[in-house]
Design a protein around this motif. Sequence first.
Motif, PDB file in Angstrom:
ATOM      1  N   MET A   1       6.453 -14.778  -6.460  1.00  0.00           N
ATOM      2  CA  MET A   1       5.234 -14.443  -5.739  1.00  0.00           C
ATOM      3  C   MET A   1       4.542 -15.696  -5.215  1.00  0.00           C
ATOM      4  SD  MET A   1       1.837 -12.491  -7.187  1.00  0.00           S
ATOM      5  CE  MET A   1       1.557 -13.778  -8.425  1.00  0.00           C
ATOM      6  N   GLN A   2       4.381 -16.708  -6.060  1.00  0.00           N
ATOM      7  CA  GLN A   2       3.659 -17.916  -5.641  1.00  0.00           C
ATOM      8  C   GLN A   2       4.432 -18.702  -4.589  1.00  0.00           C
ATOM      9  OE1 GLN A   2       0.357 -17.099  -8.058  1.00  0.00           O
ATOM     10  NE2 GLN A   2       0.710 -18.330  -6.233  1.00  0.00           N
TER      11      GLN A   2
ATOM     12  N   ALA B   1       0.810  -1.223   0.000  1.00  0.00           N
ATOM     13  CA  ALA B   1       0.000   0.000   0.000  1.00  0.00           C
ATOM     14  C   ALA B   1       0.845   1.275   0.000  1.00  0.00           C
ATOM     15  CB  ALA B   1      -0.933   0.002   1.210  1.00  0.00           C
ATOM     16  N   LEU B   2       2.061   1.193   0.546  1.00  0.00           N
ATOM     17  CA  LEU B   2       2.899   2.392   0.659  1.00  0.00           C
ATOM     18  C   LEU B   2       4.318   2.168   0.113  1.00  0.00           C
ATOM     19  CD1 LEU B   2       1.917   3.322   4.338  1.00  0.00           C
ATOM     20  CD2 LEU B   2       1.046   4.409   2.247  1.00  0.00           C
ATOM     21  N   PRO B   3       4.458   1.531  -1.042  1.00  0.00           N
ATOM     22  CA  PRO B   3       5.812   1.262  -1.541  1.00  0.00           C
ATOM     23  C   PRO B   3       6.596   2.526  -1.853  1.00  0.00           C
ATOM     24  CG  PRO B   3       4.180   0.852  -3.254  1.00  0.00           C
ATOM     25  CD  PRO B   3       3.421   1.094  -1.984  1.00  0.00           C
ATOM     26  N   GLU B   4       5.884   3.623  -2.161  1.00  0.00           N
ATOM     27  CA  GLU B   4       6.568   4.876  -2.499  1.00  0.00           C
ATOM     28  C   GLU B   4       7.243   5.499  -1.282  1.00  0.00           C
ATOM     29  OE1 GLU B   4       2.463   5.802  -1.113  1.00  0.00           O
ATOM     30  OE2 GLU B   4       3.320   4.404  -2.590  1.00  0.00           O
TER      31      GLU B   4
ATOM     32  N   ARG C   1      -1.163  -4.646  -7.189  1.00  0.00           N
ATOM     33  CA  ARG C   1      -2.232  -5.208  -6.362  1.00  0.00           C
ATOM     34  C   ARG C   1      -3.040  -6.248  -7.128  1.00  0.00           C
ATOM     35  NH1 ARG C   1      -4.281   0.490  -3.552  1.00  0.00           N
ATOM     36  NH2 ARG C   1      -2.205   1.105  -2.803  1.00  0.00           N
ATOM     37  N   GLY C   2      -3.261  -5.989  -8.427  1.00  0.00           N
ATOM     38  CA  GLY C   2      -4.018  -6.946  -9.232  1.00  0.00           C
ATOM     39  C   GLY C   2      -3.312  -8.283  -9.325  1.00  0.00           C
ATOM     40  N   LEU C   3      -1.997  -8.246  -9.579  1.00  0.00           N
ATOM     41  CA  LEU C   3      -1.214  -9.478  -9.671  1.00  0.00           C
ATOM     42  C   LEU C   3      -1.180 -10.192  -8.328  1.00  0.00           C
ATOM     43  CD1 LEU C   3       0.674 -11.264 -11.387  1.00  0.00           C
ATOM     44  CD2 LEU C   3       2.577  -9.827 -10.626  1.00  0.00           C
ATOM     45  N   LEU C   4      -1.059  -9.407  -7.257  1.00  0.00           N
ATOM     46  CA  LEU C   4      -0.999  -9.998  -5.921  1.00  0.00           C
ATOM     47  C   LEU C   4      -2.324 -10.653  -5.535  1.00  0.00           C
ATOM     48  CD1 LEU C   4       0.675 -10.448  -3.402  1.00  0.00           C
ATOM     49  CD2 LEU C   4      -0.021  -8.189  -2.592  1.00  0.00           C
TER      50      LEU C   4
ATOM     51  N   ARG D   1       8.699  -8.971   1.136  1.00  0.00           N
ATOM     52  CA  ARG D   1       8.869  -9.634  -0.159  1.00  0.00           C
ATOM     53  C   ARG D   1       7.836  -9.151  -1.184  1.00  0.00           C
ATOM     54  NH1 ARG D   1      13.728 -12.235  -0.876  1.00  0.00           N
ATOM     55  NH2 ARG D   1      14.316 -13.289   1.049  1.00  0.00           N
ATOM     56  N   PHE D   2       6.770  -8.515  -0.717  1.00  0.00           N
ATOM     57  CA  PHE D   2       5.707  -8.079  -1.624  1.00  0.00           C
ATOM     58  C   PHE D   2       5.976  -6.708  -2.242  1.00  0.00           C
ATOM     59  CE2 PHE D   2       2.880 -10.865   1.124  1.00  0.00           C
ATOM     60  CZ  PHE D   2       2.883 -11.895   0.195  1.00  0.00           C
TER      61      PHE D   2
END
Length: 350
Positions: free
Chosen positions: A147-148, A44-47, A259-262, A253-254
């Motif tokens: 990711m998986q 949500a806050l990667p920036e 968000r769509g891919l996650l 790790r995320f």
Amino acid sequence: MPIHATTLLLLTCSALSGFVGQAIGLPLPFLLGPLAISALIATALPERLPSGYRFPQKLRLMFIAIIGLMIGAQVTPALFTEAHHYALTFGAVTLFVVLAHTMGYTIFRHLGGYDPTTAFYASTPGGLYESIEMGEAAGADVTRLMMQQFLRIIVVVTALPLGLSLWLGAPVGSSAGMTMARPDVPWSDLPLIVLAGLGGLGLGHLLRLPAGQMTGPMALAAALSLSGWLSFDIPQWLVNMAQIVLGTALGMRFTGLSRGLLLRGTALALAAVGSMLALGVVLAVTLHEMTGEAVDVLLITLAPGGVTEMALVALSLQANPAFVTIHHIYRIVLTVLTLGVITRLRQRKG
């Protein structure tokens, strides 16, 4: 913000979330709380994170070594009194690896629409780093593969303690009050613990042990324990700190994932892990009838989660975490060896 300051701030937030989790009775609060808050920050806050920020690997390795020492100290001659059951339990792990990998591949290939190479390496029930490395070399989609694989561990680490808590009617993990640690370990023991951890890390690297960052210290502590030369008492505050660091490292790790891919990856991970855990339940019930071992302990032994995290869950069931860990190490070794053989065969055909 400087990298060290970012890490310190993340760990502070994680520690606070751990205490909140403990207050509300969350299973493994000092692991799941930090995992949740750091994953939220990463997505949500990667920036707000420094460009290219990665959680310090050396810090993570040191605290994994602490858990390894704690588990290795539980390896005593009494552990081998159940050795007559090992043929059955190791056989069940072997069957689990084959069937779980097959089910996972089917889900990622046909439900997720992944290409065959990505689906194959994303569905392995163990050997996280080896799967990513071999999959990247084979041409898999590295983003989806990583990711998986991380989601597999996170879903198991989250779902299994929660599920067991609901089933048993009491929290599992450190919130249940079960621990291998002691609250009264003197500070003078800390240098010895650090030296043993560093020595175990070196041993794991030298011998190229699977999950060597934990199994190296575990092997060293087990050897010292069995010989009677030295035993390790780990203070409870250090165990809690180790879980905070590991949970934060997993959550981070995320970073960088859309968000769509996650969300799509999480849905696939829930389907894959759900099928694996269902298989684990069937095998655990069958083994219970044959060995008399508790179903919940056997389920933890078969679950495709992290070695460290599953050992921590075992504490709440009053099961020897060394018994659980030995089977998880076998699962990882078997998965990696199978991957290596199949990868070579694929290369020859290519």
